[in-house]
Design a protein around this motif. Structure first.
Motif, mmCIF file in Angstrom:
data_model
loop_
_atom_site.group_PDB
_atom_site.id
_atom_site.type_symbol
_atom_site.label_atom_id
_atom_site.label_comp_id
_atom_site.label_asym_id
_atom_site.label_seq_id
_atom_site.Cartn_x
_atom_site.Cartn_y
_atom_site.Cartn_z
ATOM 1 N N ASN A 94 22.179 29.266 -21.755
ATOM 2 C CA ASN A 94 21.658 30.470 -21.112
ATOM 3 C C ASN A 94 20.730 31.301 -22.000
ATOM 4 O O ASN A 94 20.310 32.385 -21.607
ATOM 5 N N ARG A 95 20.399 30.810 -23.185
ATOM 6 C CA ARG A 95 19.554 31.569 -24.102
ATOM 7 C C ARG A 95 18.721 30.628 -24.966
ATOM 8 O O ARG A 95 19.009 29.440 -25.078
ATOM 9 N N MET A 96 17.714 31.190 -25.579
ATOM 10 C CA MET A 96 16.920 30.505 -26.591
ATOM 11 C C MET A 96 17.398 31.046 -27.937
ATOM 12 O O MET A 96 17.728 32.229 -28.051
ATOM 13 N N GLU A 97 17.449 30.180 -28.944
ATOM 14 C CA GLU A 97 17.797 30.618 -30.284
ATOM 15 C C GLU A 97 16.638 30.307 -31.218
ATOM 16 O O GLU A 97 15.961 29.287 -31.062
ATOM 17 N N ILE A 98 16.415 31.187 -32.178
ATOM 18 C CA ILE A 98 15.348 31.038 -33.155
ATOM 19 C C ILE A 98 16.002 30.964 -34.525
ATOM 20 O O ILE A 98 16.761 31.855 -34.906
ATOM 21 N N TRP A 99 15.706 29.887 -35.242
ATOM 22 C CA TRP A 99 16.328 29.616 -36.535
ATOM 23 C C TRP A 99 15.275 29.363 -37.601
ATOM 24 O O TRP A 99 14.234 28.741 -37.320
ATOM 25 N N ASP A 100 15.567 29.742 -38.828
ATOM 26 C CA ASP A 100 14.849 29.204 -39.963
ATOM 27 C C ASP A 100 15.162 27.710 -39.956
ATOM 28 O O ASP A 100 16.323 27.321 -39.800
ATOM 29 N N SER A 101 14.157 26.877 -40.100
ATOM 30 C CA SER A 101 14.374 25.425 -39.943
ATOM 31 C C SER A 101 15.393 24.865 -40.919
ATOM 32 O O SER A 101 16.205 24.005 -40.552
ATOM 33 N N ALA A 102 15.400 25.331 -42.157
ATOM 34 C CA ALA A 102 16.382 24.833 -43.133
ATOM 35 C C ALA A 102 17.799 25.235 -42.722
ATOM 36 O O ALA A 102 18.736 24.426 -42.825
ATOM 37 N N LYS A 103 17.966 26.469 -42.232
ATOM 38 C CA LYS A 103 19.288 26.915 -41.769
ATOM 39 C C LYS A 103 19.730 26.115 -40.545
ATOM 40 O O LYS A 103 20.896 25.787 -40.399
ATOM 41 N N TRP A 104 18.784 25.821 -39.647
ATOM 42 C CA TRP A 104 19.117 25.032 -38.461
ATOM 43 C C TRP A 104 19.563 23.634 -38.880
ATOM 44 O O TRP A 104 20.544 23.104 -38.351
ATOM 45 N N GLN A 105 18.869 23.027 -39.818
ATOM 46 C CA GLN A 105 19.241 21.693 -40.274
ATOM 47 C C GLN A 105 20.653 21.705 -40.852
ATOM 48 O O GLN A 105 21.462 20.824 -40.559
ATOM 49 N N GLU A 106 20.952 22.721 -41.646
ATOM 50 C CA GLU A 106 22.286 22.856 -42.242
ATOM 51 C C GLU A 106 23.340 23.048 -41.149
ATOM 52 O O GLU A 106 24.397 22.409 -41.170
ATOM 53 N N MET A 107 23.055 23.914 -40.188
ATOM 54 C CA MET A 107 23.996 24.194 -39.107
ATOM 55 C C MET A 107 24.227 22.955 -38.243
ATOM 56 O O MET A 107 25.365 22.606 -37.935
ATOM 57 N N SER A 108 23.158 22.297 -37.843
ATOM 58 C CA SER A 108 23.316 21.133 -36.962
ATOM 59 C C SER A 108 23.984 19.968 -37.685
ATOM 60 O O SER A 108 24.707 19.193 -37.069
ATOM 61 N N SER A 109 23.774 19.863 -38.994
ATOM 62 C CA SER A 109 24.438 18.804 -39.767
ATOM 63 C C SER A 109 25.941 19.022 -39.842
ATOM 64 O O SER A 109 26.708 18.073 -40.004
ATOM 65 N N ALA A 110 26.362 20.290 -39.737
ATOM 66 C CA ALA A 110 27.788 20.607 -39.810
ATOM 67 C C ALA A 110 28.515 20.327 -38.494
ATOM 68 O O ALA A 110 29.741 20.382 -38.446
ATOM 69 N N LEU A 111 27.778 20.011 -37.451
ATOM 70 C CA LEU A 111 28.400 19.702 -36.160
ATOM 71 C C LEU A 111 28.851 18.244 -36.158
ATOM 72 O O LEU A 111 28.174 17.367 -35.650
ATOM 73 N N THR A 112 30.004 18.005 -36.733
ATOM 74 C CA THR A 112 30.524 16.649 -36.855
ATOM 75 C C THR A 112 31.113 16.161 -35.533
ATOM 76 O O THR A 112 31.433 16.962 -34.643
ATOM 77 N N ASP A 113 31.274 14.863 -35.431
ATOM 78 C CA ASP A 113 31.907 14.279 -34.251
ATOM 79 C C ASP A 113 33.293 14.880 -34.026
ATOM 80 O O ASP A 113 33.695 15.127 -32.889
ATOM 81 N N GLU A 114 34.022 15.106 -35.115
ATOM 82 C CA GLU A 114 35.372 15.654 -35.013
ATOM 83 C C GLU A 114 35.354 17.056 -34.409
ATOM 84 O O GLU A 114 36.171 17.385 -33.549
ATOM 85 N N LYS A 115 34.422 17.903 -34.856
ATOM 86 C CA LYS A 115 34.339 19.259 -34.314
ATOM 87 C C LYS A 115 33.981 19.234 -32.832
ATOM 88 O O LYS A 115 34.526 19.995 -32.039
ATOM 89 N N ILE A 116 33.061 18.379 -32.463
ATOM 90 C CA ILE A 116 32.659 18.283 -31.056
ATOM 91 C C ILE A 116 33.804 17.742 -30.206
ATOM 92 O O ILE A 116 34.071 18.241 -29.114
ATOM 93 N N ALA A 117 34.522 16.743 -30.721
ATOM 94 C CA ALA A 117 35.667 16.187 -29.992
ATOM 95 C C ALA A 117 36.740 17.248 -29.772
ATOM 96 O O ALA A 117 37.325 17.346 -28.685
#
Length: 138
Positions: A107-130
């Motif tokens: 429901n929203r757009m998010e704006i990230w510093d690209s390095a912070k986004w890479q760090e954040m998205s890398s932390a989304l492990t399969d285990e966390k999503i499961a």
């Protein structure tokens, strides 16, 4: 909103809002502080929903949310090239200097510093999503 788009913050502090997001956000939308040093952008309709939910809470519970979201918010309008100016205080809050990633988050757009986004998205492990899916009975 869905997808991720890489852009560059220009010298005047503007970013390009992807055309698909501009369609969903409308001609005037709201940008404010987001979680994890990102920025959130809401259409007028979604902003009204957020505002109503926060206002419905008792003052003791809503005050911090009011201060966080509303004190830094501004009405944004993309120019003819699809660019929107990010205020200096929000650029500083989110650490936006050059490389920016703009993502769709339902429901929203998010704006990230690209390095912070890479760090954040890398932390989304399969285990966390499961775990999150299991909590939703998915």
């Amino acid at each position: 909103m869905i997808g991720a788009y890489k852009h560059t913050l220009d010298a005047k502090g503007r970013i390009i809002v992807p055309s698909k997001f501009r369609e969903e956000l409308g001609s005037t939308f709201y940008i404010t502080k987001g979680l994890n040093k990102s920025l959130f952008a809401y259409s007028q309709q979604e902003w009204a929903v957020l505002e109503a939910k926060i206002k419905a809470l008792p003052m003791v519970k809503s005050r911090d949310l009011q201060l966080f979201f509303f004190s830094s918010a501004f009405e944004a309008e993309a120019d003819k090239q699809g660019r929107v100016l990010i205020t200096p205080d929000l650029r500083e809050y989110a650490g936006l200097t050059k490389d920016v990633t703009v993502i769709g988050a339902a429901n929203r757009m998010e704006i990230w510093d690209s390095a912070k986004w890479q760090e954040m998205s890398s932390a989304l492990t399969d285990e966390k999503i499961a775990e999150a899916m299991e909590a939703m009975d998915f």
